[in-house]
Design an enzyme around this catalytic site. Structure first.
Site, mmCIF file in Angstrom:
data_model
loop_
_atom_site.group_PDB
_atom_site.id
_atom_site.type_symbol
_atom_site.label_atom_id
_atom_site.label_comp_id
_atom_site.label_asym_id
_atom_site.label_seq_id
_atom_site.Cartn_x
_atom_site.Cartn_y
_atom_site.Cartn_z
ATOM 1 C CB ALA A 1 -2.823 60.738 16.759
ATOM 2 C CE LYS B 1 -6.119 10.849 1.306
ATOM 3 N NZ LYS B 1 -6.468 9.629 1.897
ATOM 4 C CG ASP C 1 -2.686 8.930 1.838
ATOM 5 O OD1 ASP C 1 -1.643 8.362 1.673
ATOM 6 O OD2 ASP C 1 -3.852 8.464 1.998
ATOM 7 C CG ASN D 1 6.139 62.836 15.881
ATOM 8 O OD1 ASN D 1 6.709 62.205 16.694
ATOM 9 N ND2 ASN D 1 5.089 63.543 15.700
ATOM 10 C CG LEU E 1 -0.441 4.465 -5.284
ATOM 11 C CD1 LEU E 1 -0.699 3.500 -3.833
ATOM 12 C CD2 LEU E 1 -0.574 4.322 -6.584
ATOM 13 N NE ARG F 1 -11.555 7.096 5.487
ATOM 14 C CZ ARG F 1 -10.698 6.196 5.644
ATOM 15 N NH1 ARG F 1 -10.373 5.902 7.144
ATOM 16 N NH2 ARG F 1 -9.650 5.639 4.775
HETATM 17 C C1 UD1 Z 1 -3.681 0.832 1.914
HETATM 18 C C2 UD1 Z 1 -3.109 -0.697 1.976
HETATM 19 C C3 UD1 Z 1 -2.986 -1.128 3.496
HETATM 20 C C4 UD1 Z 1 -2.080 -0.283 4.184
HETATM 21 C C5 UD1 Z 1 -2.417 1.180 3.995
HETATM 22 C C6 UD1 Z 1 -1.627 1.995 4.489
HETATM 23 C C7 UD1 Z 1 -3.941 -1.727 -0.199
HETATM 24 C C8 UD1 Z 1 -5.405 -2.518 -0.807
HETATM 25 N N1 UD1 Z 1 -4.110 -1.255 1.126
HETATM 26 O O1 UD1 Z 1 -5.055 0.800 2.595
HETATM 27 O O2 UD1 Z 1 -2.248 -2.710 3.379
HETATM 28 O O3 UD1 Z 1 -1.984 -0.724 5.509
HETATM 29 O O4 UD1 Z 1 -2.645 1.471 2.625
HETATM 30 O O5 UD1 Z 1 -1.736 3.517 4.610
HETATM 31 O O6 UD1 Z 1 -3.164 -0.972 -0.967
HETATM 32 N N2 UD1 Z 1 -5.261 4.876 -4.626
HETATM 33 C C9 UD1 Z 1 -5.177 5.099 -6.098
HETATM 34 N N3 UD1 Z 1 -5.759 4.363 -6.831
HETATM 35 C C10 UD1 Z 1 -6.868 3.484 -6.181
HETATM 36 C C11 UD1 Z 1 -7.090 3.422 -4.993
HETATM 37 C C12 UD1 Z 1 -6.145 4.125 -4.242
HETATM 38 O O7 UD1 Z 1 -4.212 5.968 -6.610
HETATM 39 O O8 UD1 Z 1 -7.472 2.800 -7.043
HETATM 40 C C13 UD1 Z 1 -3.965 5.589 -3.690
HETATM 41 C C14 UD1 Z 1 -5.159 6.660 -2.689
HETATM 42 O O9 UD1 Z 1 -5.153 7.759 -3.374
HETATM 43 C C15 UD1 Z 1 -4.040 6.695 -1.525
HETATM 44 C C16 UD1 Z 1 -3.241 5.105 -1.689
HETATM 45 O O10 UD1 Z 1 -3.683 4.787 -3.034
HETATM 46 O O11 UD1 Z 1 -3.021 7.476 -1.737
HETATM 47 C C17 UD1 Z 1 -3.746 4.173 -0.843
HETATM 48 O O12 UD1 Z 1 -5.134 3.956 -0.864
HETATM 49 P P1 UD1 Z 1 -6.306 3.936 0.363
HETATM 50 O O13 UD1 Z 1 -7.538 3.652 -0.216
HETATM 51 O O14 UD1 Z 1 -5.907 5.068 1.135
HETATM 52 O O15 UD1 Z 1 -5.590 2.411 0.822
HETATM 53 P P2 UD1 Z 1 -5.602 2.143 2.136
HETATM 54 O O16 UD1 Z 1 -7.405 1.647 2.752
HETATM 55 O O17 UD1 Z 1 -5.133 3.224 3.219
HETATM 56 CA CA CA Z 2 -4.742 5.630 3.314
#
Ligand code: UD1
Ligand code: CA
Length: 465
Positions: free
Chosen positions: A382, A22, A104, A379, A8, A15
């Site tokens: 300088a 990211k 990430d 050598n 993902l 943030r």
């Molecule tokens: C998610 C989990 C949470 C877990 C945490 C661990 C969900 C709803 N929650 O939360 O239970 O504890 O990870 O780190 O899954 N992403 C997409 N498409 C989207 C949304 C997100 O590709 O539509 C990707 C983001 O880029 C990221 C990953 O999914 O790499 C997780 O998404 P993020 O929004 O960071 O989820 P968390 O709030 O961290």
């Molecule tokens: Ca996350």
């Protein structure tokens, strides 16, 4: 049984407050997603799919070298479950295990992933979730277990009740799924939650209600599932990764005077009994021999350093080779494929570019040596400068064995100073100097007696006017 990996990486990373995607930010000299890819590749998967969205093209471009990786675009981003659905066209007909990773989460160990897959397959589970216990679980999804101790569901931080918020076991966001029936189950997930998003962790309750087994693997090393969501977390990850590299170096016999300020890329090799002083950076591709001293402020990038070499304070050495028993710096700049043969010496404020300095040759002060081939026991005085660039082309300077180049010499390339020749101080060398000859170009010195007194008088008459 086949294994497929999905990563993902479509989310925005708000943030980070960054113009860069990211997952392209770096930990230990490597982008977050490359760390994840490395772990994924170790599982020898049949396919690897990266889900991109925000700044997707830059991610695709950055991973161009990984030809086995396929990309699918998620647009708009409606949550992690919605993200997984975008892979249905690629994986919907497949069977076996799908491992879902987050782009990430850079410090995940291969051994943990292997354990996740093994547990999942042994239990013939529909899903297996990687979890850990955190002292401060805020922000993470919580693992809610039934009275029999088995996982019942995952609740997101924002949707959690006060009792659920007190749970310390969290969802690492890393899962193994059985591909059979997976996409049908994902499609049944709704978005009735605080963020109006389709949550992948909801799969746990979907499967449990359908009577399919869901397992967990708990890691006791929480760092490995920590995600990077902010610059502060990026710095924390970097420190964790750096500590691990530094520990391994010390275990192999390298002295680090101050590990807290020692920055070593994971692919760097350093021989035993080398001493690394505070504030040193050894970056990608650097190899340092044994018994060396690398002093404070040095930065080496793609540098090959022989045994017993001494790199004094504040040197920058890039893509160059420093032979054994050499000494460099302080304040030397060695770059673009420069080489120092064994026992050569380079002193302060000397720049070497694409230059070979032969054995026992010395350039101790304030010199620019570019595009030069310098023999043994030469050598360099300088202030010597190779004038290698005519505004259009770069030209070669050759200085043969035993030659002596007086201070403040300009060598106008292409030019050769032959064996044992001697160039007088302040010479502009425009033509080759034959072996054993002396070259001088400066005009004859003239002393004008009484000049200073006369000048003072003229100046004082002028100022009183
Ligand atoms: C998610 C989990 C949470 C877990 C945490 C661990 C969900 C709803 N929650 O939360 O239970 O504890 O990870 O780190 O899954 N992403 C997409 N498409 C989207 C949304 C997100 O590709 O539509 C990707 C983001 O880029 C990221 C990953 O999914 O790499 C997780 O998404 P993020 O929004 O960071 O989820 P968390 O709030 O961290
Ligand atoms: Ca996350």
């Amino acid at each position: 049984m086949q294994l497929h990996v999905v990563i993902l990486a479509a989310g925005k990373g708000t943030r980070m407050k960054s113009a860069r995607a990211k997952v392209l930010h770096e930990v230990a000299g490597q982008s977050l997603i490359e760390h994840v890819l490395a772990a994924a590749t170790a599982l020898k998967p049949a396919t690897v799919t990266v889900i991109i969205g925000h700044q997707g093209e830059t991610i695709r471009e950055a991973l161009r070298a990984h030809s086995h990786v396929a990309f699918v675009v998620q647009e708009p981003q409606l949550g992690t479950a919605h993200a997984l659905l975008t892979t249905e066209t690629r994986l919907g007909e497949k069977s076996g295990t799908l491992v879902l990773l987050s782009g990430d989460v850079p410090l995940l160990r291969v051994s943990t992933l292997e354990k996740l897959v093994e547990t999942h397959r042994a239990a013939q589970a529909a899903a297996t979730v990687l979890t850990t216990n955190l002292a401060d679980p805020k922000g993470y999804g919580r693992i809610v277990r039934a009275s029999d101790g088995r996982i019942a569901r995952i609740v997101e931080d924002r949707d959690a009740s006060v009792e659920e918020q007190a749970i310390h076991e969290i969802n690492g966001g890393i899962y193994a799924f059985d591909l059979d029936g997976l996409f049908a189950a994902v499609r049944s997930i709704g978005a009735n939650n605080a963020q109006r998003e389709y949550y992948l962790p909801d799969l746990v309750s979907v499967f449990r209600k359908a009577g399919r087994p869901v397992e967990t693997v708990v890691t006791d090393m929480p760092e490995e599932i920590l995600g990077v969501n902010s610059r502060q977390e990026l710095a924390i990850m970097n420190r964790i990764a750096r500590d691990a590299v530094n520990k391994a170096l010390m275990a192999s016999g390298v002295t680090l005077e101050d590990p807290a300020t020692t920055y070593v890329h994971p692919d760097v090799r350093v021989g035993p009994d080398t001493v690394i002083h505070p504030n040193v950076s050894l970056e990608r591709g650097t190899i340092v021999g044994s018994g060396c001293d690398i002093h404070s402020g040095a930065r080496l990038v793609g540098a090959i350093v022989g045994d017993r070499a001494v790199v004094l304070n504040h040197c920058l050495i890039t893509d160059s080779t420093i032979g054994s028993d050499t000494s460099v710096g302080p304040f030397a700049h060695i770059r673009n494929g420069a080489t120092l043969a064994p026992h050569a010496k380079v002193g302060n404020f000397v720049e070497l570019k694409k230059t070979a300095l032969g054995p026992k040759s010395k350039a101790m002060h304030l010199a620019y040596l570019g595009d030069a081939v310098i023999g043994e026991r030469v050598n360099i005085g300088a202030g010597t400068i190779t004038c290698n660039y005519d505004g259009v082309h770069k030209h070669l300077t050759t200085i043969e064995d035993g030659a002596f180049i007086g201070s403040d010499t300009q060598l106008i390339a292409p030019v050769t100073v032959e064996k044992d020749a001697y160039v007088g101080t302040g010479t502009t060398v425009r033509h080759n100097v034959p072996a054993g000859s002396l070259a001088i170009s400066a005009g004859k010195q003239r002393n004008v007696s009484g000049w200073v007194e006369r000048r003072k008088k003229t100046l004082s008459t002028k100022s009183s006017e």
